[in-house]
Scaffold this active site. Structure first.
Site, mmCIF file in Angstrom:
data_model
loop_
_atom_site.group_PDB
_atom_site.id
_atom_site.type_symbol
_atom_site.label_atom_id
_atom_site.label_comp_id
_atom_site.label_asym_id
_atom_site.label_seq_id
_atom_site.Cartn_x
_atom_site.Cartn_y
_atom_site.Cartn_z
ATOM 1 N N GLU A 13 0.629 -1.152 -0.197
ATOM 2 C CA GLU A 13 -0.108 0.085 0.187
ATOM 3 C C GLU A 13 1.002 1.162 0.274
ATOM 4 O O GLU A 13 0.537 2.614 0.462
ATOM 5 C CB GLU A 13 -1.031 -0.363 0.877
ATOM 6 C CG GLU A 13 -1.709 -1.604 1.490
ATOM 7 C CD GLU A 13 -3.020 -1.124 2.463
ATOM 8 O OE1 GLU A 13 -3.656 -0.825 2.955
ATOM 9 O OE2 GLU A 13 -3.153 -2.458 3.060
ATOM 10 N N SER A 187 -6.221 -2.681 2.253
ATOM 11 C CA SER A 187 -6.513 -2.258 1.477
ATOM 12 C C SER A 187 -7.528 -2.801 0.312
ATOM 13 O O SER A 187 -7.393 -2.971 -0.829
ATOM 14 C CB SER A 187 -5.897 -1.242 0.428
ATOM 15 O OG SER A 187 -5.806 0.206 1.478
ATOM 16 N N SER A 318 -10.159 8.816 1.210
ATOM 17 C CA SER A 318 -10.848 8.306 1.974
ATOM 18 C C SER A 318 -11.828 7.885 3.247
ATOM 19 O O SER A 318 -12.915 9.636 3.077
ATOM 20 C CB SER A 318 -9.606 7.788 2.921
ATOM 21 O OG SER A 318 -8.385 7.357 2.358
#
EC number: 6.3.2.4
Length: 352
Positions: A13, A187, A318
């Site tokens: 990530e 994720s 987000s």
């Protein structure tokens, strides 16, 4: 305050982390702090400044930080270092972190969320945002965290751990479909949905690319929500509505694939129950300062915790920043409150 925003690192990530770090650094400087972005893995060339304090005069952010869909391998990441080293802390990082009043951890996944970086900072008496090493490690490991949740009467889906050494030909104590994912990851990298035995075996093989341990979970049909807790206070939940498929890496970080609704269309009692479960989840996992808890709500209004995220993303798409905005808090106010909240814990001797 002088703030070192640590991002990047060696995780799959990595690009998401750099996007979070860029936005966090900009927001902290807008809030009046001397914040600078430092790539944990690539480090900083301190020969370019007269002394380490000069680093904080510059935000050190890239011109653009679009998030790539590519999943970075170890070889991809190692190739970024020109000195041939693969150690996690790049040159100059520790010196800059020591010079800062606090380190803002903008790391995601792998080494960053699993407690290793936190432990190293603790050993060097460096203050940082988020939770401590033990809580971070427990939360990052989905098997350990789900065991703790179940022992604490926090509802979560049935699951089974499968080790790479035992192979992909496995049977489960529950029926299809199933969720398959690496035990320690985020994720949705390496995550699949298995509808039959062949897909289960393929999903385990995929998860084992990223982790020697995989977790297989019972599939719960329902609406998906996320809910952040900042300095002990639960934010409004956000509902995640994907246009097609499921909430995978692309849906999380590329615009136009998902709708986010906050405050969500929930009755007050269910919303309050979800907020209470989020706060309780942080408590049993010993998380502090801030975190995010993901939920499923089935047709009978039963709430299930998917997982907790000890360093949730702070990118433009987000969830935590959107929840804070629904609560009347700007992005700048959010990151500033995270910094000041953790400083208060340190000063009270309550940091874990």
């Amino acid at each position: 305050m002088k703030i070192c925003v640590l991002a990047g690192g060696r995780s799959t990530e990595r690009n998401v982390s750099l996007s979070s770090g860029t936005r966090i650094t900009t927001a902290l400087r807008t809030a009046g702090h001397d914040a600078t972005l430092v790539d944990l893995f690539l480090g900083y060339d301190l020969s370019s400044v007269q002394n380490v304090d000069d680093v904080f005069a510059d935000a050190n952010i890239p011109d653009s930080m679009a998030i790539s869909d590519a999943v970075l391998t170890d070889d991809d990441i190692n190739a970024l270092r020109t000195d041939g080293s693969t150690q996690l802390f790049g040159p100059g990082v520790l010196e800059i972190a020591k010079a800062a009043d606090i380190v803002y951890l903008a790391l995601h996944g792998g080494d960053g969320e699993n407690g290793k970086v936190q432990a190293y900072l603790d050993l060097n008496n460096i203050r940082y945002t988020g939770s401590g090493a033990l809580a971070s490690g427990m939360t990052m490991n989905k098997v350990i965290s789900k065991k703790i949740m179940l022992q604490s009467d926090i509802p979560t889906a049935a699951f089974k751990e499968v080790l790479r050494e035992n192979g992909s030909k496995q049977t489960m104590p529950f029926g299809f479909p199933m969720i398959v994912k690496p035990t320690s990851g985020g994720s949705s990298v390496g995550m699949t949905i298995a509808h039959d035995q062949a897909e289960l075996e393929a999903g385990l093989t995929e998860a084992f690319r990223f982790d020697p341990s995989a977790i297989v979970e019972e599939f719960i049909t329902g609406r998906e929500f996320s809910l952040g807790v900042v300095n002990g206070r639960a934010l409004p939940a956000i509902e995640i509505k994907v246009h097609d498929g499921w909430y995978d890496f692309e849906h999380k970080f590329q615009p136009g694939h998902t709708d986010f609704v906050t405050p969500p269309e929930l009755d007050e009692d269910t919303h309050k129950r979800m907020q209470a479960i989020a706060v309780r989840t942080l408590d049993v996992l010993e998380l502090q300062n801030y975190a995010r808890v993901d939920f499923l709500l089935d047709k009978d209004n039963n709430i299930f915790v998917i997982e907790a995220n000890n360093l949730p993303g702070m990118t433009p798409l987000s969830l935590l920043p959107q929840e804070a905005e629904a609560d009347g808090m700007t992005y700048e106010e959010l990151v500033d409150s995270i910094v000041k909240g953790k400083i208060a814990l340190y000063e009270a001797g309550l940091n874990n």
